[in-house]
Design an enzyme around this catalytic site. Structure first.
Site, PDB file in Angstrom:
ATOM      1  N   TRP A  93       2.940   7.940  -2.412  1.00 40.64           N
ATOM      2  CA  TRP A  93       4.334   8.113  -2.859  1.00 40.64           C
ATOM      3  C   TRP A  93       4.367   9.073  -4.050  1.00 40.64           C
ATOM      4  O   TRP A  93       5.192   9.988  -4.102  1.00 40.64           O
ATOM      5  CB  TRP A  93       4.923   6.750  -3.257  1.00 40.64           C
ATOM      6  N   ASP A 132       0.832  -1.210   0.000  1.00 44.73           N
ATOM      7  CA  ASP A 132       0.000   0.000   0.000  1.00 44.73           C
ATOM      8  C   ASP A 132       0.867   1.260   0.000  1.00 44.73           C
ATOM      9  O   ASP A 132       1.995   1.242   0.504  1.00 44.73           O
ATOM     10  CB  ASP A 132      -0.921  -0.027   1.237  1.00 44.73           C
ATOM     11  N   ASN A 136     -11.015  -2.623  -5.432  1.00 41.34           N
ATOM     12  CA  ASN A 136     -10.239  -1.681  -6.260  1.00 41.34           C
ATOM     13  C   ASN A 136     -10.859  -1.459  -7.646  1.00 41.34           C
ATOM     14  O   ASN A 136     -10.532  -0.488  -8.329  1.00 41.34           O
ATOM     15  CB  ASN A 136      -8.782  -2.145  -6.422  1.00 41.34           C
TER      16      ASN A 136
HETATM   17  C1  IPE Z   1      -5.501  -2.680  -0.135  1.00 47.45           C
HETATM   18  O1  IPE Z   1      -5.163  -1.369  -0.331  1.00 47.45           O
HETATM   19  C2  IPE Z   1      -5.492  -3.408  -1.441  1.00 47.45           C
HETATM   20  C3  IPE Z   1      -4.189  -3.621  -2.043  1.00 47.45           C
HETATM   21  C4  IPE Z   1      -3.053  -3.320  -1.511  1.00 47.45           C
HETATM   22  C5  IPE Z   1      -4.213  -4.251  -3.342  1.00 47.45           C
HETATM   23  P1  IPE Z   1      -6.257  -0.224  -0.500  1.00 47.45           P
HETATM   24  O2  IPE Z   1      -5.521   1.045  -0.662  1.00 47.45           O
HETATM   25  O3  IPE Z   1      -7.215  -0.590  -1.581  1.00 47.45           O
HETATM   26  O4  IPE Z   1      -7.024  -0.310   0.879  1.00 47.45           O
HETATM   27  P2  IPE Z   1      -7.844   0.797   1.674  1.00 47.45           P
HETATM   28  O5  IPE Z   1      -8.796   1.394   0.710  1.00 47.45           O
HETATM   29  O6  IPE Z   1      -6.854   1.788   2.174  1.00 47.45           O
HETATM   30  O7  IPE Z   1      -8.500   0.049   2.787  1.00 47.45           O
HETATM   31  C1  IPE Z   2      -1.551   0.256  -3.394  1.00 50.84           C
HETATM   32  O1  IPE Z   2      -1.357   1.619  -3.418  1.00 50.84           O
HETATM   33  C2  IPE Z   2      -1.841  -0.328  -4.762  1.00 50.84           C
HETATM   34  C3  IPE Z   2      -3.219  -0.769  -4.945  1.00 50.84           C
HETATM   35  C4  IPE Z   2      -4.167  -0.741  -4.048  1.00 50.84           C
HETATM   36  C5  IPE Z   2      -3.564  -1.279  -6.266  1.00 50.84           C
HETATM   37  P1  IPE Z   2      -2.566   2.640  -3.397  1.00 50.84           P
HETATM   38  O2  IPE Z   2      -2.939   2.950  -4.815  1.00 50.84           O
HETATM   39  O3  IPE Z   2      -3.678   2.167  -2.552  1.00 50.84           O
HETATM   40  O4  IPE Z   2      -1.873   3.905  -2.748  1.00 50.84           O
HETATM   41  P2  IPE Z   2      -2.501   4.925  -1.692  1.00 50.84           P
HETATM   42  O5  IPE Z   2      -3.040   4.113  -0.558  1.00 50.84           O
HETATM   43  O6  IPE Z   2      -3.562   5.675  -2.406  1.00 50.84           O
HETATM   44  O7  IPE Z   2      -1.349   5.775  -1.286  1.00 50.84           O
HETATM   45 MG    MG Z   3      -4.131   2.406  -0.585  1.00 48.50          MG
END
Ligand code: IPE
Ligand code: IPE
Ligand code: MG
Length: 250
Positions: free
Chosen positions: A28, A23, A71
């Site tokens: 980043w 995550d 997602n």
């Molecule tokens: C969890 O991250 C899913 C993955 C890392 C693929 P998210 O960014 O989707 O989770 P939430 O929304 O912060 O709970």
């Molecule tokens: C994790 O990074 C990747 C996926 C969930 C696919 P995020 O896209 O959730 O990154 P943040 O949480 O918005 O920083």
């Molecule tokens: Mg995330």
């Protein structure tokens, strides 16, 4: 290169299975005034580094939460980019996986992936199936609750399981992870203290390690730190500390 920290890892007490909630790609990117996709692209470098490191360190199973069932609700442009990146990763990494004796596996509602992605995924799984050293599992279109729903459906659709015979191992056998050990160490990057629907059943006794490091910054040394932290803990599984010590002494 093998760092000094790495030499402190106790090879006898390695987690059999490490699962990672990757995550923080978006944050980043935002911190650097880049678009979210750049964060995902950078995150791929971490995937490469961590998968190689895990295999070098002797980890048998690594599971990466790459795309959740939830997602799909992100903007289409981001979902499309993530699917493209996934395809790109598989095509680019297959040879390295074979070279590293790493078998690819995938869990989740894979039927929901675009055909181009599921084709490449299926091919890569087939090509790497002789890998003996490590199993790399990608959780794609994965949700822990969805997995339990799918398991119940499979149980009810078959005629093999009678209500009286249902126990914990019955449930485990119908999950996507039937042929894997449960995760011993569950890592989440970016500081969020939640499971976000990941491995709900399997994580019952996982040691949870949350680091504030954002996924695109997570490299081999961070994995080493997580393993060392894991090795410093006492896993009690409901017993008392005294009972655990007695067992270890045997
Ligand atoms: C969890 O991250 C899913 C993955 C890392 C693929 P998210 O960014 O989707 O989770 P939430 O929304 O912060 O709970
Ligand atoms: C994790 O990074 C990747 C996926 C969930 C696919 P995020 O896209 O959730 O990154 P943040 O949480 O918005 O920083
Ligand atoms: Mg995330």
């Amino acid at each position: 290169m093998k760092g000094k920290l790495e030499s402190f890892i106790d090879k006898e007490k390695l987690p059999a299975h490490i699962a990672i909630i990757m995550d923080g790609n978006g944050r980043w990117a935002r911190n650097k005034n880049l678009d979210r996709i750049s964060g995902h692209r950078e995150g791929m470098k971490s995937v490469r580094a961590v998968v190689t490191a895990a295999k070098d360190l002797g980890i048998g199973y690594i599971t990466l939460y790459a795309f959740s069932a939830q997602n799909w609700k992100r903007p289409k442009s981001e979902v499309d980019a993530l699917m493209e990146l996934l395809k790109h990763y598989l095509l680019k990494e297959r040879d390295k996986l074979i070279e590293n004796s790493t078998r690819l596996n995938a869990i989740g509602r894979l039927q929901e992936l675009p055909k181009a992605v599921s084709d490449v995924l299926r091919e890569t799984i087939e090509m790497t199936k002789h890998g003996r050293d490590m199993t790399l599992t990608l959780a794609l279109s994965y949700g822990g609750r969805e997995e339990i729903v799918d398991a119940v459906k499979k149980i009810l659709a078959g005629d093999k399981v009678s209500p009286e015979s249902v126990d914990q191992s019955t449930i485990s056998q119908f999950l996507y992870t039937a042929d894997m050990p449960e995760p011993d160490l569950l890592i989440r990057t970016s500081g969020e203290m939640r499971l976000s629907n990941f491995m709900l059943w399997q994580s019952a006794y996982a040691e949870i390690y949350v680091t504030r490091t954002l996924w695109p910054n997570f490299r081999r040394r961070h994995l080493v730190k997580a393993i060392l932290n894991y090795q410093s803990r006492e896993r009690r599984f409901g017993l008392t500390g005294e009972q655990v010590k007695k067992r270890e002494a045997i």
